[in-house]
Design an enzyme around this catalytic site. Structure first.
Site, PDB file in Angstrom:
ATOM      1  N   CYS A 100      34.896  21.574 -22.361  1.00  0.00           N
ATOM      2  CA  CYS A 100      35.637  21.422 -21.093  1.00  0.00           C
ATOM      3  C   CYS A 100      35.853  19.950 -20.763  1.00  0.00           C
ATOM      4  O   CYS A 100      36.901  19.563 -20.238  1.00  0.00           O
ATOM      5  CB  CYS A 100      34.876  22.063 -19.940  1.00  0.00           C
ATOM      6  SG  CYS A 100      34.582  23.800 -20.153  1.00  0.00           S
ATOM      7  N   ASP A 145      59.374  29.158  -8.293  1.00  0.00           N
ATOM      8  CA  ASP A 145      59.549  30.377  -7.478  1.00  0.00           C
ATOM      9  C   ASP A 145      58.217  31.099  -7.273  1.00  0.00           C
ATOM     10  O   ASP A 145      58.195  32.214  -6.752  1.00  0.00           O
ATOM     11  CB  ASP A 145      60.576  31.309  -8.148  1.00  0.00           C
ATOM     12  CG  ASP A 145      60.169  31.679  -9.584  1.00  0.00           C
ATOM     13  OD1 ASP A 145      59.099  31.236 -10.056  1.00  0.00           O
ATOM     14  OD2 ASP A 145      60.930  32.428 -10.237  1.00  0.00           O
TER      15      ASP A 145
HETATM   16  C1  BEZ Z   1      31.990  23.996 -23.660  1.00  0.00           C
HETATM   17  O1  BEZ Z   1      32.780  23.690 -22.771  1.00  0.00           O
HETATM   18  O2  BEZ Z   1      31.590  23.185 -24.457  1.00  0.00           O
HETATM   19  C2  BEZ Z   1      31.543  25.421 -23.821  1.00  0.00           C
HETATM   20  C3  BEZ Z   1      31.316  26.195 -22.709  1.00  0.00           C
HETATM   21  C4  BEZ Z   1      30.895  27.504 -22.889  1.00  0.00           C
HETATM   22  C5  BEZ Z   1      30.726  28.040 -24.155  1.00  0.00           C
HETATM   23  C6  BEZ Z   1      30.989  27.254 -25.263  1.00  0.00           C
HETATM   24  C7  BEZ Z   1      31.395  25.943 -25.097  1.00  0.00           C
END
Ligand code: BEZ
Length: 236
Positions: free
Chosen positions: A48, A147
């Site tokens: 992330c 929209d």
């Molecule tokens: C990550 O963001 O690294 C991750 C989060 C949950 C499961 C696997 C990877």
């Protein structure tokens, strides 16, 4: 999994939520812009962090690559942690990007720590669980048009990071096809030839596509593989 009953073309729910930019109501926040709402399994997680870092590089107007802004697209991230955690995590993401620590993170991150939105919008990944056994949120991408209708959804499991070049590419296709009666073929990128959709009769192609239409001959003799240069009108 999409929200049960939510189909392409449906009006996206005008939810209200707390975010790092304050309380927001989705439709008001988007205004006349396109929107990309993308969810995350959790704060302070490695994949992330790389995704939000890349999205942050592509967003602000003053960035060297303001790819989302120049397409009139607002980004909104969502993760199932608290606002306080989001603010702390944003600092890590900016450090990962080597961005000035005092600059503001360029788009809001929704705090869905009660998991109301991930459940409502069908964003959970039943295969991946957190340490307490709760399903993690998947990596959903919802593209919402001016929209306020759902134009595209892509769903990745928590273990697979997204490709933002692909997200920009599909936005180019969505914006082009919103204003022009064309379709984009496999691996299309902005500037490549586009295709004449099957719904357009042959006798209309000259008027609709003054730049010309090339039809590839096929063994079936059917004239459905029709290419035309990308129209210039690329309104957002
Ligand atoms: C990550 O963001 O690294 C991750 C989060 C949950 C499961 C696997 C990877």
């Amino acid at each position: 999994m999409l929200m049960p009953g939510m189909l392409l073309g449906d009006v996206f729910p005008n939810f209200e939520a707390d975010s790092t930019f304050g309380r927001m109501k989705l439709h008001d926040f988007l205004g006349d812009c396109w929107g990309v709402l993308f969810s995350h399994p959790g704060d302070f997680t490695p994949v992330c962090t790389t995704e939000l870092g890349r999205a942050a590089q592509l967003s602000p107007e003053d960035s060297p690559q303001p790819q989302f802004n120049k397409r009139n697209v607002k980004l909104i991230a969502l993760s199932v942690d608290s606002l306080e955690e989001h603010h702390d995590w944003s600092e890590d993401i900016m450090a990962y990007n080597n961005t000035e620590p005092e600059s503001q993170f360029p788009f809001p991150i929704i705090a869905d720590d009660r998991r109301e939105l991930v459940e409502k919008l069908g964003m959970l990944d039943p295969e991946e669980k957190d340490r307490s056994g709760m399903p993690l949120s998947a990596r959903c991408v919802f593209v919402i048009g001016p929209d306020k209708r759902l134009k595209l959804s892509i769903l990745y499991p928590a273990s697979t990071g997204r490709n933002f070049d692909e997200i920009l590419r599909v936005i180019d296709s969505l914006q082009l096809t919103a204003h022009n009666r064309v379709a984009t073929p496999v691996d299309w990128k902005a500037g490549d030839s586009v295709m004449v959709p099957p719904s357009i009769p042959e006798q209309d192609t000259l008027t609709l596509f003054p730049a010309g239409v090339y039809t590839k001959d096929l063994p079936s003799g059917k004239k459905y593989l029709r290419y035309t240069p990308q129209p210039n009108t690329h309104q957002h």
